[in-house]
Write a protein that holds these residues in place. Sequence first.
Motif, PDB file in Angstrom:
ATOM      1  N   PRO A 154       0.795  -1.227   0.000  1.00  0.00           N
ATOM      2  CA  PRO A 154       0.000   0.000   0.000  1.00  0.00           C
ATOM      3  C   PRO A 154       0.829   1.278   0.000  1.00  0.00           C
ATOM      4  N   TYR A 155       1.996   1.227   0.632  1.00  0.00           N
ATOM      5  CA  TYR A 155       2.776   2.467   0.710  1.00  0.00           C
ATOM      6  C   TYR A 155       3.362   2.873  -0.633  1.00  0.00           C
ATOM      7  N   ARG A 156       3.321   1.974  -1.603  1.00  0.00           N
ATOM      8  CA  ARG A 156       3.899   2.295  -2.907  1.00  0.00           C
ATOM      9  C   ARG A 156       3.040   3.273  -3.685  1.00  0.00           C
ATOM     10  N   PHE A 157       1.774   3.356  -3.380  1.00  0.00           N
ATOM     11  CA  PHE A 157       0.860   4.071  -4.246  1.00  0.00           C
ATOM     12  C   PHE A 157       0.421   5.383  -3.617  1.00  0.00           C
ATOM     13  N   LEU A 161      -7.247   4.761  -3.781  1.00  0.00           N
ATOM     14  CA  LEU A 161      -8.106   4.176  -4.814  1.00  0.00           C
ATOM     15  C   LEU A 161      -7.309   3.222  -5.687  1.00  0.00           C
ATOM     16  N   ILE A 162      -6.095   3.609  -6.066  1.00  0.00           N
ATOM     17  CA  ILE A 162      -5.261   2.765  -6.909  1.00  0.00           C
ATOM     18  C   ILE A 162      -4.898   1.481  -6.189  1.00  0.00           C
ATOM     19  N   THR A 163      -4.603   1.577  -4.916  1.00  0.00           N
ATOM     20  CA  THR A 163      -4.268   0.386  -4.144  1.00  0.00           C
ATOM     21  C   THR A 163      -5.399  -0.633  -4.191  1.00  0.00           C
ATOM     22  N   LEU A 184     -21.556   6.125  -8.584  1.00  0.00           N
ATOM     23  CA  LEU A 184     -20.179   6.018  -9.058  1.00  0.00           C
ATOM     24  C   LEU A 184     -19.732   4.569  -8.966  1.00  0.00           C
ATOM     25  N   SER A 185     -19.166   4.054 -10.050  1.00  0.00           N
ATOM     26  CA  SER A 185     -18.610   2.699 -10.086  1.00  0.00           C
ATOM     27  C   SER A 185     -17.231   2.761 -10.736  1.00  0.00           C
ATOM     28  N   ILE A 186     -16.245   2.151 -10.075  1.00  0.00           N
ATOM     29  CA  ILE A 186     -14.885   2.077 -10.613  1.00  0.00           C
ATOM     30  C   ILE A 186     -14.413   0.634 -10.469  1.00  0.00           C
ATOM     31  N   PHE A 187     -13.998   0.034 -11.560  1.00  0.00           N
ATOM     32  CA  PHE A 187     -13.498  -1.336 -11.502  1.00  0.00           C
ATOM     33  C   PHE A 187     -12.308  -1.471 -12.435  1.00  0.00           C
ATOM     34  N   SER A 188     -11.560  -2.527 -12.266  1.00  0.00           N
ATOM     35  CA  SER A 188     -10.345  -2.738 -13.051  1.00  0.00           C
ATOM     36  C   SER A 188     -10.203  -4.211 -13.395  1.00  0.00           C
ATOM     37  N   CYS A 189      -9.410  -4.487 -14.415  1.00  0.00           N
ATOM     38  CA  CYS A 189      -9.059  -5.860 -14.769  1.00  0.00           C
ATOM     39  C   CYS A 189      -7.807  -5.819 -15.627  1.00  0.00           C
ATOM     40  N   MET A 219     -12.186   5.091 -19.679  1.00  0.00           N
ATOM     41  CA  MET A 219     -11.348   3.896 -19.634  1.00  0.00           C
ATOM     42  C   MET A 219      -9.901   4.317 -19.820  1.00  0.00           C
ATOM     43  N   LEU A 220      -9.031   3.860 -18.915  1.00  0.00           N
ATOM     44  CA  LEU A 220      -7.630   4.265 -18.968  1.00  0.00           C
ATOM     45  C   LEU A 220      -6.746   3.172 -18.402  1.00  0.00           C
ATOM     46  N   ARG A 221      -5.465   3.230 -18.764  1.00  0.00           N
ATOM     47  CA  ARG A 221      -4.486   2.283 -18.229  1.00  0.00           C
ATOM     48  C   ARG A 221      -4.010   2.786 -16.878  1.00  0.00           C
ATOM     49  N   LEU A 222      -3.928   1.879 -15.895  1.00  0.00           N
ATOM     50  CA  LEU A 222      -3.572   2.256 -14.539  1.00  0.00           C
ATOM     51  C   LEU A 222      -2.097   1.989 -14.268  1.00  0.00           C
TER      52      LEU A 222
END
Length: 457
Positions: A154-157, A161-163, A184-189, A219-222
Amino acid sequence: MADMVGSAVVQEVVSGAFSLMRNNHEEMASQSHLIERLKWAHLELELALERTQRMPMIEVSLLKMRMMIKQAFQESRDLLYKQQTLRVNLEDGATKQGVTLAPSLPNRIMHAVKPFFGTEKGSISGSCVRRFEMFAQKTDKFVRDVESGCSLAPYRFSSPLITQLLEGKYLHHNMVNGSQTRTLSIFSCCVEDYGVLGTVIFYFKDLKTPTKCFSLSLMLRLSESTDIVGISTKCLQSLEPQLNSLAGVASEELAGISTQVNILTPGPALRELVFNATNNAIRGFRQEPLCCIGDGFQTSAKSMLSSQLTEWFPEQVSCLGFDCFISAAEYNLHSSTVETNRNTINAWPILELSVLFLPHRLSQTEDDKCCTYELTAGGKYRRPCKWLSELSKVAAYVPYLAVASFNLEPERTEYEMIWCSAHGNARYNVSKPITEVKRAPKVGAGSKTRRLSKRKR
């Protein structure tokens, strides 16, 4: 004398045949060994690709390395297939070796026996195999680097939200306050070749004031330093001037709600559903994952071209959609001069405006120039005036052109314009809701009804 010449010819032919057989045997053994080495290197490359297929890669350098490994894998696969096809053709006698016939009798005899002992055409070289072995040797370190990147501390980010997103969690928030609803909905894969993709969907509804309603999809690259709220705000600031006020509201709402989201852990079924939807969408939005990054990783000349869209949006953004409602009266060019037209426009319900930006979508045509297409009432696209070739002008004039089109063709309910370039496109759509118009009863019909009622009395 003739016997001596014949004996010399036979001796030369026999000697040449044995020499050819010996060289061919050695070459065949060498080719077989090279093919085995190539197969092993090919399997090593395949194993690295399979192990990292759905691993979350957030560093662009790792994506570039994987692209090089994938390219080497495809080249080795094609080379092995070519060798296998060649061997089958030789066994079936389907190929013929093109050897120029020499006038001498020994050369003619050697040419006659060469199909039985000759070397294979298109053989692979040792330097070629060593190249693939070099890639295969680097796959172990590549896999270790990817696996070490998956241990998310977690400390890296910089953002919590990104964590959560990189750990596979989904974020959701829904709040109803009187006539207003915020969702609001945020998801990743993780998608192969594209890294970890995040999707942001935000709705704001106001039942009392429909012109304040809007929706945002992004939509974006994380990466570990991605600021989702900051990038969303920057993208919203790129919208046309007519939507600046709504863009400001959307940015403020998103910044406030992002600190109140609920953390969800999706199940396998939901995760697979999200992956399939994201995978299909991103491959249509952005055909080349690392375009606009440089370093020679583009696979086509079009991906090296920039456009106004690539200047508007950050490189990691692949899609931005924004929907809102506008008043037709505000975009009626004739409202100040034609009273009847103004009353007609004012009677319309509000219009829905949808904008979709794809900054990295490659054009299907060979034309590298920017062009604009307008949807006609018949459902076909045509090119309007040349002065609409600039995206900024399209964004400014689409609402006015839509209202004018609806005014000229009252039965029309949709107006669409597409701005295209070799790299990136934008789509504007204006919809007019279908409403039922209540017609007043005819005077004759009304008087007849009254006469009938009087007769009954």
